[in-house]
Design an enzyme around this catalytic site. Structure first.
Site, PDB file in Angstrom:
ATOM      1  N   SER A  41      50.904   9.803 -20.962  1.00 46.15           N
ATOM      2  CA  SER A  41      50.462  10.353 -22.150  1.00 46.15           C
ATOM      3  C   SER A  41      51.576  11.342 -22.764  1.00 46.15           C
ATOM      4  CB  SER A  41      49.283  11.340 -21.562  1.00 46.15           C
ATOM      5  OG  SER A  41      48.526  11.939 -22.674  1.00 46.15           O
ATOM      6  N   ASP A  97      40.690   3.984 -24.095  1.00 38.49           N
ATOM      7  CA  ASP A  97      41.207   5.286 -24.366  1.00 38.49           C
ATOM      8  C   ASP A  97      40.806   5.977 -25.604  1.00 38.49           C
ATOM      9  OD1 ASP A  97      42.903   7.352 -24.506  1.00 38.49           O
ATOM     10  OD2 ASP A  97      44.693   6.690 -23.696  1.00 38.49           O
ATOM     11  N   HIS A 124      41.796   7.067 -20.729  1.00 50.92           N
ATOM     12  CA  HIS A 124      43.080   7.842 -20.591  1.00 50.92           C
ATOM     13  C   HIS A 124      43.409   8.036 -19.268  1.00 50.92           C
ATOM     14  CE1 HIS A 124      46.337   9.677 -22.809  1.00 50.92           C
ATOM     15  NE2 HIS A 124      45.933  10.772 -22.061  1.00 50.92           N
TER      16      HIS A 124
END
Length: 353
Positions: A41, A97, A124
């Site tokens: 991320s 996601d 995610h």
């Protein structure tokens, strides 16, 4: 921290924090003992920034792995190099996601030279399913494989990190092996373009449990190019004659026929039309894509892997060991003719000039 609004009052703080983080990571890297970078991320964009900085310093990582990374928006004060970074990289993201859309993960992938990409079915998250972990394992093992250099000395796939000359992350590979699942593969972005990887994947499934060798290489369309890249990749005794050339044909009875012959000889239209009809013709490029699921030059001699049905006629002079592109212009397979015959039903006949 990534800012979506340039007017945000946090912009200067975030830029400063990102710069300090890069300095701290670069300092730690310079101590030695590290081989690669992995980021998830927002950590993935920091990992990309670290790759940029280390590349500028002449200390690039041997490889980098980005999980749910993004190329847009960029953090304040960060600029990608103008050219794709020559660092082996794997980029993974979740199709479900809800935070990082796949298109921006692809933007990040395009900042690297010849990136490997894989989309998992999750959200995610750091992927933990065995099949996804095996993607990472395959990538790391590929980087660690010895490669021949111009002076004949072998080396591992990426540049060595300071103070640590060994194959990267042996302990990580051992740990990842604890996750057992059928081995999958990551793809270069060009391999995912139309018509895709379907024929390649069906072919690999057909060969499950069979004895064969496979190789990834630069894209090649002609038989001559294929010989060159296979020899460069370390395969021995590769010749034009060992290449199994596959030609898609259309018979007068509207049937598809795959003619398989050594790459150094020509198809005898006289003999073939005597067998299958005077109007037998070669398929157009559009028909090749539709019937085989492959681009011209990538068609394997195995019609059993095609999305459309086709019969196979192979020349009797097909050698005992054959090489062929296996549904993608960037991948080759080598196998014994006996193995080929056990997988692909074919009529063997004299079909060459």
């Amino acid at each position: 921290m990534v800012q979506l609004r340039a007017s945000s009052p946090w912009r200067k703080i975030c830029c400063k924090d990102q710069h300090l983080s890069q300095l701290a990571l670069t300092k730690e890297w310079s101590k030695g003992g590290y081989d690669a970078i992995l980021g998830f991320s927002q950590g993935a964009i920091l990992a990309a920034a670290l790759c940029t900085r280390l590349l500028e310093k002449g200390q690039p990582p041997r490889f980098a792995i980005f999980l749910s990374g993004f190329g847009k928006p960029k953090p304040a004060g960060f600029t990608f190099p103008e050219s794709p970074m020559p660092i082996p990289s794997l980029h993974m993201w979740g199709d479900a996601d809800e935070h990082i859309p796949s298109w921006t993960s692809k933007v990040l992938a395009e900042r690297f030279d010849n990136p490997q990409v894989h989309a998992h079915a999750g959200h995610h998250i750091v992927p933990q399913k065995a099949a996804d972990v095996n993607i990472i394992l395959s990538f790391i093992e590929m980087i660690g494989q010895p490669k021949a250099t111009s002076n004949g000395i072998t080396k591992t796939g990426g540049p060595a990190s300071p103070g640590y000359p060994g194959i990267p992350c042996d302990e990580l590979v051992v740990a990842l092996r604890r996750y057992s699942a059928p081995r999958q593969t990551a793809y270069a972005m060009e391999e995912l373009e139309h018509p895709g990887t379907g024929t390649y994947e069906r072919l690999v499934a057909l060969l499950l449990g069979k004895d064969y060798a496979s190789m990834s290489h630069g894209a090649c369309r002609t038989s001559e190019d294929a010989v060159r890249v296979r020899l460069a990749g370390g395969w021995q005794d590769v010749t034009l004659h060992s290449g199994a050339k596959a030609m898609l044909l259309r018979t007068p009875t509207a049937q598809w026929l795959l003619a398989v012959l050594p790459a150094d000889v020509k198809l005898s239209w006289k003999k073939l039309r005597a067998m299958h009809g005077k109007g037998t013709r070669i398929a157009t490029e559009e028909e090749v894509v539709e019937v085989t699921g492959c681009l011209p030059g990538a068609v394997p001699p195995m019609a059993a892997a095609f999305p459309r049905q086709a019969a196979v006629v192979a020349d009797v002079t097909l050698p005992e060991v054959i090489n062929f592109n296996c549904g993608l212009r960037t991948r080759s397979i080598q196998m014994k003719r006996q193995c080929y015959e056990s997988v692909q039903p074919a009529t063997f006949a004299d079909i060459i000039e």
